[in-house]
Design an enzyme around this catalytic site. Structure first.
Site, mmCIF file in Angstrom:
data_model
loop_
_atom_site.group_PDB
_atom_site.id
_atom_site.type_symbol
_atom_site.label_atom_id
_atom_site.label_comp_id
_atom_site.label_asym_id
_atom_site.label_seq_id
_atom_site.Cartn_x
_atom_site.Cartn_y
_atom_site.Cartn_z
ATOM 1 N N GLY A 161 2.492 2.275 10.882
ATOM 2 C CA GLY A 161 3.901 3.147 10.582
ATOM 3 C C GLY A 161 4.514 3.981 11.499
ATOM 4 C CG HIS A 204 -5.984 1.808 5.414
ATOM 5 N ND1 HIS A 204 -5.843 2.817 6.017
ATOM 6 C CD2 HIS A 204 -4.757 0.904 4.323
ATOM 7 C CE1 HIS A 204 -3.870 3.195 6.777
ATOM 8 N NE2 HIS A 204 -3.826 1.237 6.070
ATOM 9 C CD GLU A 211 -2.937 -2.434 7.158
ATOM 10 O OE1 GLU A 211 -2.265 -2.365 6.720
ATOM 11 O OE2 GLU A 211 -3.930 -1.594 6.981
ATOM 12 C CD GLU A 222 -2.899 5.392 6.979
ATOM 13 O OE1 GLU A 222 -2.875 5.632 5.766
ATOM 14 O OE2 GLU A 222 -1.835 5.270 7.460
ATOM 15 C CB SER A 257 5.783 -1.279 12.000
ATOM 16 O OG SER A 257 4.907 -0.357 12.552
ATOM 17 C CG ASN A 294 -1.872 0.673 1.153
ATOM 18 O OD1 ASN A 294 -1.876 2.414 0.272
ATOM 19 N ND2 ASN A 294 -2.783 1.835 2.464
ATOM 20 C CD1 TRP A 295 3.263 1.077 -3.211
ATOM 21 C CD2 TRP A 295 3.519 2.151 -5.036
ATOM 22 N NE1 TRP A 295 3.914 0.290 -4.072
ATOM 23 C CE2 TRP A 295 4.047 1.109 -5.143
ATOM 24 C CE3 TRP A 295 3.497 3.674 -5.432
ATOM 25 C CZ2 TRP A 295 5.099 0.895 -6.447
ATOM 26 C CZ3 TRP A 295 3.659 3.049 -7.030
ATOM 27 C CH2 TRP A 295 4.173 2.095 -7.764
ATOM 28 C CE LYS A 296 -0.455 2.911 5.181
ATOM 29 N NZ LYS A 296 -0.232 3.077 6.658
HETATM 30 P P1 13P Z 1 3.028 -0.009 7.659
HETATM 31 O O1 13P Z 1 3.546 -1.013 6.942
HETATM 32 O O2 13P Z 1 3.780 1.569 7.256
HETATM 33 O O3 13P Z 1 3.227 0.248 9.174
HETATM 34 O O4 13P Z 1 2.117 0.329 7.385
HETATM 35 C C1 13P Z 1 0.894 -0.495 7.179
HETATM 36 C C2 13P Z 1 -0.187 -0.722 6.577
HETATM 37 O O5 13P Z 1 -1.539 0.802 7.374
HETATM 38 C C3 13P Z 1 -0.878 -0.676 5.142
HETATM 39 O O6 13P Z 1 -1.309 -0.838 4.910
#
Ligand code: 13P
Length: 248
Positions: free
Chosen positions: A170, A94, A164, A96, A209, A9-11
């Protein structure tokens, strides 16, 4: 046996130049074939990333889609548009999106319906906040998020669930393999209650993470079927090492 799946997931990251360099390493990964691999770039890059990975075994996913069909919805991207440009997957729910864009379970269920109706496969994210974990509600909250979708849209064995925990995203704090396993097992048992025929086939990914240094241990857990990777999916060698850690 469930084939492992690693999704990046590149966000909201990337550029035409960075994407090209990142993908070069990924499409050449030797483990492709033994592990399913999906990359999820931001919307503007879906098509160009799709062109680069075309012919490889890497698949394309979107990070979100609209809960509505096409029409007068300024700024929205429909699931059907994602299908049109050869996406196979869409991340839905997600944390976020839940926290920053006020997506609730009802909106998320509507999005999953659009994804499925467009012939795409959802990667449904669920997981508790730190506060919820510390007050002993982690399982209740996570299973409720799962049920909100599974009990309103008929699930299929090809669907993917990503556990998650919000506190692990993160932050560099990964759930311990035992904690991840315990939640994945609870999720699978909950699916089994209503949909026994698909419970052992659905893949449940861990996200939060994940790095090359902790991936192998997480993947050794019986109900951890791969990972949804954020930060580490932006570094080609790291992402490829995580893919390699998933080879059985
Ligand atoms: P990180 O791997 O940066 O913690 O993010 C996880 C995530 O939100 C994947 O969708």
């Amino acid at each position: 046996m469930r084939k492992k799946l690693i999704a990046g997931n590149w966000k909201s990251n990337g550029s035409l130049e960075l994407n090209k360099a990142l993908l070069e390493g990924i499409v050449g990964a030797k483990a492709l074939g033994s592990v399913d691999v999906v990359v999820c770039p931001p919307f503007p890059y879906l098509q160009s990333v799709g062109n680069v990975i075309s012919g490889s075994m890497v698949e394309l996913g979107a990070q979100n889609c609209s809960a509505t069909e096409e029409g007068a919805y300024t700024g929205e991207v429909s699931a059907r548009m994602c299908a049109d440009i050869k996406c196979s997957w869409v991340i839905v729910g997600h944390s976020e999106r839940r926290a920053l864009y006020a997506e609730n379970d009802e909106i998320i269920a509507r999005k999953v319906k659009r994804v499925v109706d467009s012939g795409l496969t959802p990667i449904l994210c669920v997981g508790e906040t730190l506060e919820e974990r510390e007050s002993g509600q982690a399982e209740e909250v996570t299973l409720k998020q799962l049920d909100a979708v599974f009990l309103s849209v008929q699930p299929h064995e090809s669907w993917v669930v990503a556990y998650e925990p919000v506190w692990a995203i993160g932050t560099g704090k990964t759930a311990s393999p035992d904690d991840a396993q315990s939640m994945h097992k609870a999720l699978r048992n909950n699916i089994r209650k209503h949909f026994p025929q698909i419970a052992d086939k659905i893949r449940i990914l861990y996200g939060g993470s994940v790095k090359s240094s902790n991936a192998k241990e997480l993947f050794s857990m019986p109900d951890v079927d791969g990972a949804l990777v954020g930060g580490a999916s932006l570094v080609s060698e790291e992402f490829v090492s995580i893919i390699e850690a998933a080879v059985e």
